[in-house]
Design an enzyme around this catalytic site. Structure first.
Site, short mmCIF file in Angstrom:
data_model
loop_
_atom_site.label_atom_id
_atom_site.label_comp_id
_atom_site.label_asym_id
_atom_site.label_seq_id
_atom_site.Cartn_x
_atom_site.Cartn_y
_atom_site.Cartn_z
CB SER A 1 -8.34 1.24 6.05
OG SER A 1 -9.05 2.45 6.18
CB SER B 1 -7.71 4.09 3.10
OG SER B 1 -6.88 3.42 4.03
CE LYS C 1 -3.73 2.18 2.72
NZ LYS C 1 -4.61 2.02 3.91
#
Length: 492
Positions: free
Chosen positions: A182, A158, A83
């Site tokens: 998330s 996210s 990420k």
């Protein structure tokens, strides 16, 4: 590599692929090339922000050399991606924001280092909501991510790029971060498995901070077995670089995957099954709980009375910490700087106005307000007190049960743009993940069925502190009895 292996390589999980690499059924270079090709072919999903092909192939060659010499690590040669909230040396790190466009870190995050030491090959950086602020991955400054099950829908956020990449089998596993859900929410929306460990289990060093008392790294993969393999390498103390890192030794979470579930007490909080829960989601959760009964578990009714308060508490504490953490992005030392300005104050103002997106600005303003003189006691301090009460509610519940189960989100993934103009609606979608985050507890999402439009539904499992092995065991045994985690979106 045989034609069969070449064709089916992307359907292998981490455990299977690692075995193939160790037994030299496929080389790390071949695996890396295969997944890079899939990433290029599916660029329209928006899952990746950058792909570093040259560095990945160099790492793959080194992995092949270690395999040949008999010095293979636990994840030797397995392709992954991070990420874009984790800094990576000499590679782009943006946190999904224009504020960090072009930034290259001089060092790796601890999680990145640990996985590399285990032999994993990083292919690039995954898209995310800007500074991890969002529940839909529409807040990325660069492009939204699309859900592989239905490209007209969001993948969740996210860590939406991470979830979409695994769901589309662009990679067998990835890293994500979970502040208020998330990892769990996008895992649920994309039909994959993801786990957030106990707060402090994995180092936050090199993880661009959103809310420091909540942010936690974790893996996302097809199965609980794969998550266990990655999490075992990600966790461990990091006292010299992360003051919130817990002095708890690294653990092999795969050792208890086949424990019996006979006698496991699963707590069912009544607050997670109220009017706001969509009927299709409830049906999938009820069916999953029935499967757990067949596996020998006992369902116990419990209460988490302050569940609804988790939303206002989170959206006071998290923005307050974000306001403080993001104050460093001012255009002075690194990141975006406005091209034209009159003086220092004007430079600050224009740089931050240009560099931050709407949601980030919204949370900075909320956070600054609740921390300001005259409001700190009324908002921030009160929120912290209720946070402690929420944590106490969980401890009371764990006197009656071993694991807590329920939905991850009230609905399946919604259409892109549906809630873009209503941030509060986005916030409300986190109601089932926020309580565990505020308490710092481990939690995970396990694929358990499908709802409206054929979209995936995830079962949330929450454990007590340091209960990751028990959670992963419960998830693994469920996945041995079902095949929801093995199903893929059509075309992928």
């Amino acid at each position: 590599m045989s034609a069969l292996n070449s064709k089916d390589l992307h359907v292998q999980g981490v455990a299977q692929l690692a075995k193939m690499l160790r037994e030299k059924d496929v080389s790390a270079v071949e695996a890396t090339q295969h997944f890079i090709a899939r990433i290029r072919q599916n660029d329209g999903l928006g899952a990746f922000l950058s792909v570093n092909e040259d560095a990945a192939l160099d790492a793959a060659r080194a992995a092949d050399a270690r395999i040949a010499s008999g010095n293979a690590g636990a994840l030797e040669g397995v392709p992954i991606a991070h990420k874009d909230i984790f800094v990576t040396k000499d590679a782009p790190t943006t946190a999904g924001s224009k504020m960090l466009e072009g930034y290259r870190s001089p060092f790796d995050a601890t999680v990145v280092t640990k996985l590399a030491q285990a032999g994993a090959v990083s292919l690039g950086k995954l898209n995310c909501d800007e500074f991890a602020m969002g529940s839909s991955n529409e807040n990325s400054a660069y492009k939204p991510v699309k859900n592989p099950w239905d490209v007209s829908r969001i993948p969740g956020g996210s860590s939406g790029g991470s979830a979409a990449a695994v769901a589309a089998r662009l990679l067998p596993a990835v890293t994500g971060t979970d502040t208020g859900g998330s990892i769990r929410q996008p895992a649920s929306f994309c039909g994959i498995t993801g786990i957030k460990p106990t707060y402090g289990r994995a180092s936050r060093y090199g993880m661009i901070a959103f809310a420091s008392s909540l942010d936690q790294a974790g893996p996302m993969a097809v199965s609980a077995e794969d998550c266990a393999l990655l999490l075992s390498q990600m966790c461990g103390p990091d006292p010299d670089r992360d003051s919130t890192s817990l002095d708890v030794p690294a653990e092999d979470f795969s050792l208890r995957l086949n424990d019996s579930l006979e006698g496991l007490r699963i707590g069912i909080p009544k607050e997670f099954f109220g009017e706001g829960l969509a009927p299709d989601v409830r049906a999938a959760i009820d069916a999953a709980l029935a499967e757990y009964r067949k596996l020998g578990a006992t369902l116990v009714d419990i209460t988490l009375p302050r569940t609804e308060l988790s939303i206002p508490v989170y959206y006071i504490i998290a923005p307050a910490e974000a306001s403080s953490n993001l104050s460093r992005f001012d255009g002075v030392k690194f990141g975006h700087r406005a091209k034209a300005y009159d003086d220092l104050t004007d430079m600050y103002r224009k740089t931050r106005a240009e560099g931050f997106g709407d949601e980030v600005k919204r949370r900075i303003m909320i956070g600054t307000y609740v921390l300001s003189h005259g409001y700190y006691d009324a908002y921030y301090l009160q929120a912290q007190k209720i946070r402690r009460m929420i944590a106490n509610d969980f401890q009371s519940a764990f006197e009656q049960c071993d694991v807590i189960a329920g939905p991850v989100a009230p609905t399946v993934a919604w259409k892109l743009g549906d809630k873009a103009d209503d941030p509060v609606a986005n916030y409300l979608a986190d109601i089932f993940t926020l309580p565990g985050s505020l308490a710092g507890l481990p939690g995970m999402s396990v694929p358990c069925g499908f709802g409206e439009g054929g979209m995936p539904v995830g079962l949330q499992l929450i454990g007590n502190y340091f209960g990751e092995a028990r959670l992963l065991n419960a998830a693994h045994r469920f996945q041995q009895a079902t095949d929801f985690h093995l199903r893929r979106p059509e075309g992928f």
